[in-house]
Design a protein around this motif. Structure first.
Motif, PDB file in Angstrom:
ATOM      1  N   HIS A  25      -3.921   3.222 -18.973  1.00  0.00           N
ATOM      2  CA  HIS A  25      -3.453   4.554 -18.606  1.00  0.00           C
ATOM      3  C   HIS A  25      -3.097   4.556 -17.118  1.00  0.00           C
ATOM      4  O   HIS A  25      -3.389   3.586 -16.404  1.00  0.00           O
ATOM      5  CB  HIS A  25      -4.478   5.630 -18.965  1.00  0.00           C
ATOM      6  CG  HIS A  25      -5.807   5.458 -18.334  1.00  0.00           C
ATOM      7  ND1 HIS A  25      -6.769   4.638 -18.850  1.00  0.00           N
ATOM      8  CD2 HIS A  25      -6.330   5.992 -17.215  1.00  0.00           C
ATOM      9  CE1 HIS A  25      -7.841   4.691 -18.079  1.00  0.00           C
ATOM     10  NE2 HIS A  25      -7.590   5.492 -17.082  1.00  0.00           N
ATOM     11  N   GLY A  26      -2.440   5.623 -16.687  1.00  0.00           N
ATOM     12  CA  GLY A  26      -1.853   5.647 -15.341  1.00  0.00           C
ATOM     13  C   GLY A  26      -2.814   5.281 -14.223  1.00  0.00           C
ATOM     14  O   GLY A  26      -2.501   4.432 -13.382  1.00  0.00           O
ATOM     15  N   TYR A  27      -3.981   5.907 -14.220  1.00  0.00           N
ATOM     16  CA  TYR A  27      -4.931   5.661 -13.133  1.00  0.00           C
ATOM     17  C   TYR A  27      -5.347   4.196 -13.096  1.00  0.00           C
ATOM     18  O   TYR A  27      -5.355   3.563 -12.042  1.00  0.00           O
ATOM     19  CB  TYR A  27      -6.174   6.550 -13.317  1.00  0.00           C
ATOM     20  CG  TYR A  27      -7.314   6.157 -12.426  1.00  0.00           C
ATOM     21  CD1 TYR A  27      -7.294   6.496 -11.075  1.00  0.00           C
ATOM     22  CD2 TYR A  27      -8.402   5.428 -12.920  1.00  0.00           C
ATOM     23  CE1 TYR A  27      -8.334   6.108 -10.235  1.00  0.00           C
ATOM     24  CE2 TYR A  27      -9.446   5.043 -12.097  1.00  0.00           C
ATOM     25  CZ  TYR A  27      -9.403   5.394 -10.753  1.00  0.00           C
ATOM     26  OH  TYR A  27     -10.428   5.005  -9.923  1.00  0.00           O
ATOM     27  N   ALA A  30      -2.559   1.950 -11.783  1.00  0.00           N
ATOM     28  CA  ALA A  30      -2.407   2.026 -10.327  1.00  0.00           C
ATOM     29  C   ALA A  30      -3.532   1.255  -9.631  1.00  0.00           C
ATOM     30  O   ALA A  30      -3.309   0.532  -8.659  1.00  0.00           O
ATOM     31  CB  ALA A  30      -2.413   3.488  -9.889  1.00  0.00           C
ATOM     32  N   PHE A  43       0.274   3.184  -5.402  1.00  0.00           N
ATOM     33  CA  PHE A  43       1.130   4.180  -6.046  1.00  0.00           C
ATOM     34  C   PHE A  43       0.648   5.597  -5.786  1.00  0.00           C
ATOM     35  O   PHE A  43      -0.521   5.896  -6.000  1.00  0.00           O
ATOM     36  CB  PHE A  43       1.139   3.964  -7.558  1.00  0.00           C
ATOM     37  CG  PHE A  43       2.054   2.862  -8.001  1.00  0.00           C
ATOM     38  CD1 PHE A  43       3.396   3.113  -8.222  1.00  0.00           C
ATOM     39  CD2 PHE A  43       1.576   1.577  -8.185  1.00  0.00           C
ATOM     40  CE1 PHE A  43       4.242   2.096  -8.631  1.00  0.00           C
ATOM     41  CE2 PHE A  43       2.410   0.561  -8.599  1.00  0.00           C
ATOM     42  CZ  PHE A  43       3.748   0.823  -8.817  1.00  0.00           C
ATOM     43  N   LEU A  45       1.341   9.659  -6.993  1.00  0.00           N
ATOM     44  CA  LEU A  45       1.730  10.236  -8.288  1.00  0.00           C
ATOM     45  C   LEU A  45       3.255  10.253  -8.416  1.00  0.00           C
ATOM     46  O   LEU A  45       3.812   9.986  -9.473  1.00  0.00           O
ATOM     47  CB  LEU A  45       1.197  11.667  -8.424  1.00  0.00           C
ATOM     48  CG  LEU A  45      -0.311  11.876  -8.442  1.00  0.00           C
ATOM     49  CD1 LEU A  45      -0.625  13.346  -8.700  1.00  0.00           C
ATOM     50  CD2 LEU A  45      -0.982  11.016  -9.516  1.00  0.00           C
ATOM     51  N   LEU A  48       4.449   6.712  -9.293  1.00  0.00           N
ATOM     52  CA  LEU A  48       4.021   6.127 -10.566  1.00  0.00           C
ATOM     53  C   LEU A  48       4.570   6.854 -11.803  1.00  0.00           C
ATOM     54  O   LEU A  48       5.232   6.235 -12.643  1.00  0.00           O
ATOM     55  CB  LEU A  48       2.490   6.100 -10.634  1.00  0.00           C
ATOM     56  CG  LEU A  48       1.902   5.499 -11.911  1.00  0.00           C
ATOM     57  CD1 LEU A  48       2.273   4.033 -12.055  1.00  0.00           C
ATOM     58  CD2 LEU A  48       0.383   5.658 -11.930  1.00  0.00           C
ATOM     59  N   TYR A  49       4.311   8.163 -11.892  1.00  0.00           N
ATOM     60  CA  TYR A  49       4.608   8.834 -13.167  1.00  0.00           C
ATOM     61  C   TYR A  49       6.110   8.974 -13.466  1.00  0.00           C
ATOM     62  O   TYR A  49       6.515   8.690 -14.603  1.00  0.00           O
ATOM     63  CB  TYR A  49       3.837  10.156 -13.264  1.00  0.00           C
ATOM     64  CG  TYR A  49       2.382   9.857 -13.520  1.00  0.00           C
ATOM     65  CD1 TYR A  49       1.940   9.551 -14.797  1.00  0.00           C
ATOM     66  CD2 TYR A  49       1.470   9.787 -12.477  1.00  0.00           C
ATOM     67  CE1 TYR A  49       0.616   9.200 -15.037  1.00  0.00           C
ATOM     68  CE2 TYR A  49       0.150   9.437 -12.697  1.00  0.00           C
ATOM     69  CZ  TYR A  49      -0.270   9.145 -13.975  1.00  0.00           C
ATOM     70  OH  TYR A  49      -1.570   8.778 -14.209  1.00  0.00           O
ATOM     71  N   LEU A  52       7.037   5.698 -14.808  1.00  0.00           N
ATOM     72  CA  LEU A  52       6.536   5.471 -16.175  1.00  0.00           C
ATOM     73  C   LEU A  52       7.393   6.221 -17.197  1.00  0.00           C
ATOM     74  O   LEU A  52       7.746   5.682 -18.241  1.00  0.00           O
ATOM     75  CB  LEU A  52       5.076   5.934 -16.292  1.00  0.00           C
ATOM     76  CG  LEU A  52       4.017   5.069 -15.622  1.00  0.00           C
ATOM     77  CD1 LEU A  52       2.639   5.720 -15.749  1.00  0.00           C
ATOM     78  CD2 LEU A  52       3.985   3.672 -16.238  1.00  0.00           C
ATOM     79  N   LYS A  74      -6.769  10.349 -22.659  1.00  0.00           N
ATOM     80  CA  LYS A  74      -5.934   9.668 -21.670  1.00  0.00           C
ATOM     81  C   LYS A  74      -4.654   9.189 -22.332  1.00  0.00           C
ATOM     82  O   LYS A  74      -4.670   8.824 -23.510  1.00  0.00           O
ATOM     83  CB  LYS A  74      -6.676   8.453 -21.093  1.00  0.00           C
ATOM     84  CG  LYS A  74      -7.896   8.820 -20.311  1.00  0.00           C
ATOM     85  CD  LYS A  74      -8.683   7.601 -19.956  1.00  0.00           C
ATOM     86  CE  LYS A  74      -9.946   8.040 -19.220  1.00  0.00           C
ATOM     87  NZ  LYS A  74     -10.708   6.938 -18.698  1.00  0.00           N
ATOM     88  N   ARG A  75      -3.595   9.177 -21.546  1.00  0.00           N
ATOM     89  CA  ARG A  75      -2.318   8.685 -22.104  1.00  0.00           C
ATOM     90  C   ARG A  75      -2.198   7.208 -21.777  1.00  0.00           C
ATOM     91  O   ARG A  75      -2.084   6.823 -20.613  1.00  0.00           O
ATOM     92  CB  ARG A  75      -1.157   9.465 -21.507  1.00  0.00           C
ATOM     93  CG  ARG A  75       0.125   9.250 -22.252  1.00  0.00           C
ATOM     94  CD  ARG A  75       1.007  10.490 -22.202  1.00  0.00           C
ATOM     95  NE  ARG A  75       2.027  10.401 -23.230  1.00  0.00           N
ATOM     96  CZ  ARG A  75       3.254   9.956 -22.996  1.00  0.00           C
ATOM     97  NH1 ARG A  75       3.589   9.567 -21.790  1.00  0.00           N
ATOM     98  NH2 ARG A  75       4.138   9.888 -23.979  1.00  0.00           N
ATOM     99  N   TYR A  77      -0.439   3.489 -21.973  1.00  0.00           N
ATOM    100  CA  TYR A  77       0.906   2.908 -22.077  1.00  0.00           C
ATOM    101  C   TYR A  77       0.803   1.461 -22.557  1.00  0.00           C
ATOM    102  O   TYR A  77      -0.087   0.722 -22.140  1.00  0.00           O
ATOM    103  CB  TYR A  77       1.617   2.954 -20.724  1.00  0.00           C
ATOM    104  CG  TYR A  77       1.958   4.353 -20.307  1.00  0.00           C
ATOM    105  CD1 TYR A  77       3.160   4.932 -20.680  1.00  0.00           C
ATOM    106  CD2 TYR A  77       1.050   5.113 -19.556  1.00  0.00           C
ATOM    107  CE1 TYR A  77       3.464   6.233 -20.307  1.00  0.00           C
ATOM    108  CE2 TYR A  77       1.345   6.404 -19.178  1.00  0.00           C
ATOM    109  CZ  TYR A  77       2.559   6.964 -19.557  1.00  0.00           C
ATOM    110  OH  TYR A  77       2.855   8.249 -19.190  1.00  0.00           O
TER     111      TYR A  77
END
Lengths: 110, 227
Positions: A25-27, A30, A43, A45, A48-49, A52, A74-75, A77
């Motif tokens: 997930h994003g966090y 990063a 990164f 926000l 990064l987002y 993505l 959580k999203r 990827y």
């Protein structure tokens, strides 16, 4: 410290590379990039987002909501086959660039 | 602990996305901030310093909102394929078609070569063919300007004949399913049409594109340049 222009250019490669190791997930993405580059790539926000989301639109990665063991949503990827296909030439391209720059600086110092 | 969801909602207020999509973005970003904040606390940072440091990840909310909007709506810039193939190809097609119409309307009729007597398929518009290398060169050049590869440069150059090819190929297909298209279309007519509208114009377009390709091939291939 690497400048912002180069950082933007390498961000796609960084994201695809860490996702090659597994879904994130994003966090976590990063954090891992920051750790593996010893803080050279950090990164925000805004960096990064949007990246993505763009990569997801291009079909290189796919995001899906998952619930972690702690119950948090959580999203995550994942790299798609198209993303995996993109990674190899991208990596080669950057290796060639940095190789060329390295040779150039060696010549300049000689 | 700060309400990160509310902070994100407030920061991104005015984000023009559908309700569900906006909710997803808010939840994802709030989750990121919350995890960052918790990690900083675990590292021993004071609460106020951790909040400041976490909020610094957002930097400029307006910038973030704009970037997310562009990324989600796919409005950032033209895609590579658009710059490298579609735009130069369509430009070349429009130019070649425009020239053909002008030549058909005002051009010197004596310069029209024709096969098969009355059949319109086998015509060669010589003035048009003489101008096509310029169109092919333009298609290849604009594709190159969009950092197109050699393959895309050639595809952009021959793009103007592709609609002709498609329409000629449709004739035998349509004959299989119905008889509403000219009954007198024979194999020879199709071959002549292919020659007159695809092969010869395609060769003329390539004749213009190849020098451009050769000129740029002496420089570094764009695929090998990361800038």
């Amino acid at each position: 410290m690497i400048g912002p222009g180069i950082k933007r250019g390498t961000a796609e490669l960084a994201i695809l590379s860490v996702l090659e190791e597994g879904p994130l997930h994003g966090y976590e993405m990063a954090r891992r990039i920051e750790k593996q580059t010893k803080g050279a790539l950090r990164f925000t926000l805004a960096a990064l987002y949007p990246m993505l989301y763009r990569m997801e639109q291009r079909g290189w990665i796919r995001g899906a909501w998952e619930t972690s063991q702690s119950g948090r949503r959580k999203r995550c990827y994942r790299l798609t086959p198209a993303g995996r296909k993109k990674l190899s030439p991208l990596r080669k391209e950057w290796e060639e660039l940095f190789g060329a720059l390295k040779r150039l600086t060696k010549v300049a110092h000689a | 602990m700060p309400d990160w969801r509310e902070i994100v909602s407030k920061g991104l207020s005015g984000l023009k996305l559908g309700a569900d999509e906006k909710e997803e973005v808010h939840a994802e970003l709030a989750e990121h901030l919350e995890e960052t904040y918790e990690a900083l606390l675990r590292e021993g940072m004071s609460e106020s310093a951790a909040i400041r440091r976490t909020l610094s990840l957002a930097e400029d909310w307006n910038d973030l909102r704009r970037k997310i909007h562009w990324a989600r709506k796919g409005k950032e810039t033209m895609t590579d394929r658009m710059k490298q193939l579609w735009l130069p190809g369509i430009l070349a097609f429009a130019l070649s078609t425009g020239m053909l119409v002008l030549i058909q309307t005002y051009g010197p009729k004596l310069w029209v070569a024709s096969w098969m007597g009355v059949l319109p398929f086998g015509k060669l518009y010589i003035p048009w063919l003489l101008l096509l290398p310029i169109v092919g060169a333009m298609g290849a050049y604009f594709s190159r300007r969009g950092v197109g590869s050699r393959r895309l440069m050639l595809s952009s150059a021959v793009f103007p004949v592709l609609p002709f090819l498609a329409s000629i190929l449709l004739v035998p297909v349509s004959l299989m399913f119905g008889d509403f298209i000219g009954q007198n279309v024979g194999l020879m007519s199709l071959v002549m049409a292919l020659l007159g509208w695809v092969v010869v114009p395609g060769a003329a377009l390539l004749a213009g594109a190849l020098p451009v390709l050769f000129f740029f091939s002496r420089q570094k291939d764009p695929q090998q340049t990361a800038f």
